[in-house]
Design a protein around this motif. Structure first.
Motif, short mmCIF file in Angstrom:
data_model
loop_
_atom_site.label_atom_id
_atom_site.label_comp_id
_atom_site.label_asym_id
_atom_site.label_seq_id
_atom_site.Cartn_x
_atom_site.Cartn_y
_atom_site.Cartn_z
N ILE A 232 0.79 -1.23 0.00
CA ILE A 232 0.00 0.00 0.00
C ILE A 232 0.83 1.28 0.00
N CYS A 233 2.09 1.20 0.38
CA CYS A 233 2.93 2.41 0.41
C CYS A 233 3.45 2.80 -0.96
N VAL A 234 3.31 1.92 -1.96
CA VAL A 234 3.79 2.23 -3.30
C VAL A 234 2.69 2.10 -4.35
N ASP A 235 1.48 1.77 -3.93
CA ASP A 235 0.40 1.51 -4.88
C ASP A 235 -0.47 2.76 -5.07
N ASN A 236 -1.63 2.58 -5.67
CA ASN A 236 -2.47 3.72 -6.05
C ASN A 236 -2.87 4.61 -4.88
N ASP A 237 -3.05 4.03 -3.71
CA ASP A 237 -3.51 4.79 -2.55
C ASP A 237 -2.38 5.29 -1.67
N ARG A 238 -1.15 5.32 -2.19
CA ARG A 238 0.01 5.66 -1.36
C ARG A 238 -0.11 7.05 -0.72
N ASP A 239 -0.66 8.02 -1.43
CA ASP A 239 -0.80 9.36 -0.84
C ASP A 239 -1.83 9.36 0.29
N GLN A 240 -2.89 8.58 0.13
CA GLN A 240 -3.88 8.47 1.21
C GLN A 240 -3.26 7.81 2.44
N VAL A 241 -2.43 6.80 2.20
CA VAL A 241 -1.74 6.14 3.32
C VAL A 241 -0.88 7.15 4.07
N ALA A 242 -0.08 7.91 3.33
CA ALA A 242 0.81 8.89 3.96
C ALA A 242 0.02 9.95 4.72
N ALA A 243 -1.08 10.41 4.13
CA ALA A 243 -1.89 11.43 4.78
C ALA A 243 -2.52 10.90 6.07
N CYS A 244 -2.99 9.65 6.04
CA CYS A 244 -3.58 9.04 7.23
C CYS A 244 -2.55 8.89 8.34
N VAL A 245 -1.33 8.49 7.96
CA VAL A 245 -0.26 8.33 8.94
C VAL A 245 0.07 9.68 9.57
N LEU A 246 0.22 10.71 8.75
CA LEU A 246 0.54 12.05 9.27
C LEU A 246 -0.55 12.54 10.22
N GLU A 247 -1.79 12.36 9.82
CA GLU A 247 -2.90 12.80 10.68
C GLU A 247 -2.88 12.04 12.00
N HIS A 248 -2.62 10.74 11.96
CA HIS A 248 -2.56 9.92 13.17
C HIS A 248 -1.46 10.40 14.11
N LEU A 249 -0.38 10.90 13.52
CA LEU A 249 0.77 11.36 14.31
C LEU A 249 0.67 12.84 14.67
N GLY A 250 -0.46 13.46 14.36
CA GLY A 250 -0.67 14.85 14.73
C GLY A 250 0.02 15.84 13.82
N CYS A 251 0.31 15.43 12.59
CA CYS A 251 0.98 16.29 11.62
C CYS A 251 0.02 16.71 10.51
#
Length: 277
Positions: A239-258
């Motif tokens: 999932i980190c390199v596939d079509n939804d990779r930007d959504q994954v990164a955004a979800c991670v940042l939001e989870h970490l308070g960024c």
């Protein structure tokens, strides 16, 4: 080492047979958010597939645990994130260490090996483990298309990297390693209610290796008061390199308070399969 005021670190754990490629551009994005990123190479990796023979699930857990303990006193906040088998290791270490000094992110955790591409005879491996133990060291589990990727361009790049012999992911692993993952999966299922740190689970609905059942089980056992599940609709396992990779990164940042806006569009399509380091 003295702790820096308001310092934030994050430990990134790759998957079986992989490297930090498994996490795509996550390391660079997290650095952009002001975090210190730390990686490690799991025992038996970054060499030849034969190096995995003799490495146990205990070895992987202890390697991640040792790195975690090394980093913990250096930061006010330490997050732990893993991809695929790295997600299982991250969960197990956070559980064993009773981690409360940061957050947990589990990306595509393969708690069950039951995705749509797994063969119907996959359960026969338990027969091999018990009655043909030497065979586990000679039987190869090959990496095959779709390589965990739904995006056809990214898949073609991965295929070309394999053809060139690039050292970004093993082209096969011994069945012995799957046996070790099976042992790890059993451990992870136990005592999940001991996890009290905020936990993010991210899983693709069409994951070909491990169905959504894996993350749904983790969500239930950890508890909705501590865990959140994000389901992706346009990716397979990586999932980190596939079509939804930007959504994954955004979800991670939001989870970490960024700020999720720190996720920027790729300038080059090939960036999605380049290593962090």
């Amino acid at each position: 080492m003295e702790v820096t005021t308001s310092s934030v670190g994050i430990l990134l754990v790759h998957g079986l047979g992989g490297t930090q490629y498994d996490l795509g551009m996550m390391g660079k994005i997290l650095k952009r958010a002001g975090m210190d990123t730390h990686t490690l190479t799991l025992p038996g990796h970054a060499g030849q597939p034969e190096d995995l023979l003799g490495v146990t699930a205990e070895d992987w857990v202890e390697e991640v645990r040792a790195k975690y303990r090394e980093l913990l006193p250096q930061y006010d906040t330490l997050h732990v994130m893993g991809m695929c088998m790295g997600a299982l290791l991250a969960i197990e270490v956070v559980k064993q260490e009773r981690h409360t000094k940061g957050r947990l992110i589990a990306l595509a955790p393969p708690l069950y090996l039951d995705g749509w591409s797994t063969p119907w005879y996959r359960f026969l491996r338990y027969f091999v483990y018990r009655f043909m133990p030497n065979t586990t060291r000679t039987m190869k589990v090959e990496e095959e298309e779709p390589f965990g990727v739904k995006n056809e361009l990214v898949r073609s790049i991965i295929k070309a990297k394999f053809a060139r012999g690039d050292n970004f992911h093993y082209q096969w692993i011994p069945l012995y390693c799957v046996q070790q993952v099976d042992r790890l999966r059993k451990w992870v299922k136990e005592g999940l209610n001991n996890i009290s740190c905020p936990t993010l689970l991210v899983h693709a609905r069409e994951d070909e290796l491990t169905s959504l059942r894996s993350s749904e089980f983790l969500l239930k056992e950890i508890g909705a008061q501590h865990a959140k599940l994000v389901v992706l609709e346009n990716s397979y396992h990586m999932i980190c390199v596939d079509n939804d990779r930007d959504q994954v990164a955004a979800c991670v940042l939001e989870h970490l308070g960024c700020d999720p806006a720190l996720v920027r569009p790729r300038k080059r399509r090939s960036d999605v399969v380049e290593s962090e380091e």
